[in-house]
Design an enzyme around this catalytic site. Structure first.
Site, PDB file in Angstrom:
ATOM      1  CE  LYS A  41       3.255   2.958   3.099  1.00  0.00           C
ATOM      2  NZ  LYS A  41       3.437   2.964   4.501  1.00  0.00           N
ATOM      3  CG  LEU A  96       8.414   2.441   4.842  1.00  0.00           C
ATOM      4  CD1 LEU A  96       7.721   1.035   3.607  1.00  0.00           C
ATOM      5  CD2 LEU A  96       7.176   3.161   5.181  1.00  0.00           C
ATOM      6  CD  GLU A 138       9.832   1.714  10.205  1.00  0.00           C
ATOM      7  OE1 GLU A 138       9.913   2.555   9.508  1.00  0.00           O
ATOM      8  OE2 GLU A 138       9.624   0.710   9.950  1.00  0.00           O
ATOM      9  CE1 TYR A 142       1.125  -0.225   4.288  1.00  0.00           C
ATOM     10  CE2 TYR A 142       0.128   1.973   4.308  1.00  0.00           C
ATOM     11  CZ  TYR A 142       0.988   1.047   5.008  1.00  0.00           C
ATOM     12  OH  TYR A 142       1.526   1.052   6.150  1.00  0.00           O
TER      13      TYR A 142
END
Ligand code: PMP
Length: 304
Positions: A149, A207, A182, A33
């Site tokens: 992702k 990411l 993250e 996505y």
């Protein structure tokens, strides 16, 4: 006015939008996505978002469902049909429908493409940047390909849930060596006691954030010393400043980590300077000029 979604070539009422139960995205999280932000009808950082979508698909050997021009045109079409000028577009592409079997079918399937649009209150967001948010650190429970992702977000969901239960707006995930990877849906940054800007280097643990790349170039333009290396949760708690960054959060000051204030508990000067620079980037990309709040737009010099 009812919401409109895009599903496999059709614009349909949101409440009736549906995907087959044997879509591999539903069965196996076999899909990817993107979340893009439109501001005043223009998409922020469109090219890097399309590049990342292509890369995520290629890593999973799923075909790009349509040309980049067609994808962009559907995004604009969806915004128009929903009468939204400033909002997010969620784009999801899954491998498609096949009888449930772990192995990827030899014959390529027709990828399923879904898009939804949602309003984004950019001014409320801007006010939030004034006060900042709290984060908590949690163990990173995710797989070893977080650079893709993928729609497989259970680790991120559980991390964010832990944050919500602790009254924090974001969770910073920590690897087995005690270093921050993250946020549940953002990249993590600190300014250390020497005034250096630290964020984790790219790799399979995080990411490749679009906002991350923008911030790195804005910081470099400002002559800020950048260190792309992992930092520990302890370093984060002892930092002078901290912020978290994403397409929908921009540069968001982190004023509390695990219940303890960061610095003096208010957004710090380097964070504020980067917020100002980033808004200038948003204006340059989209033409949107935000009304001035405090000194964000004059904050070109408080770096030292
Ligand atoms: N990391 C994760 C896990 C995310 O979900 C996001 C949001 N897409 C980010 C980082 C920030 O990426 P971007 O700046 O491209 O929105």
């Amino acid at each position: 006015m009812s919401r409109i979604a895009y599903v496999n070539g059709r614009y349909v009422p949101h409440c009736r939008a549906a995907i087959h139960i044997e879509d591999r995205g539903y069965q196996f999280s076999d899909g990817v996505y993107e979340v893009c932000l439109f501001v005043g009808g223009r998409c922020l950082d469109l090219t890097p978002h399309l590049d990342r979508l292509s890369r995520s698909l290629a890593e999973l050997r799923i075909a790009m469902p349509m040309s980049r021009a067609a994808l962009t045109s559907v995004m604009h079409g969806l915004m128009r049909r929903n009468r939204i000028a400033t909002g997010t577009i969620y784009v999801q592409v899954t491998r498609g429908v096949a009888p449930r079997d772990h192995a990827i079918p030899r014959e390529p399937l027709r990828p399923a493409t879904v898009m939804t649009a949602r309003r984004f209150d950019i001014e409320a967001h801007r006010r939030r940047q004034e006060t900042g948010i709290a984060v908590v650190t949690v163990p990173d429970p995710r797989w070893k390909r977080c650079d893709i992702k993928s729609v497989s977000l259970l680790g991120n969901v559980l991390a964010r849930d832990a944050a919500a239960k602790a009254g924090a707006a974001e969770a910073w995930m920590v690897d087995e060596a005690g270093r921050v990877t993250e946020g549940a849906s953002s990249t993590a940054w600190i300014v250390d006691q020497e005034g250096r800007l630290l964020t984790r280097s790219l790799g399979p643990e995080i990411l490749p954030g679009i906002t991350r790349a923008v911030i790195l170039s804005l910081a470099a333009e400002q002559g800020i010393e950048i260190v792309e290396l992992p930092f520990s949760a302890a370093q984060a708690r002892a930092a002078r400043e901290a912020f978290t960054a994403s397409t929908t959060r921009f540069v968001m000051p982190v004023v509390k980590i695990d219940g303890e204030p960061v610095g003096d508990g208010r957004p710090g000067p380097l964070s504020r300077a980067l917020i100002a620079r980033h808004w200038a980037h948003v204006s340059a990309e989209t033409g949107y000029v935000p009304p001035a709040i405090s000194d964000f737009h004059s904050a070109s010099s408080p770096l030292r």
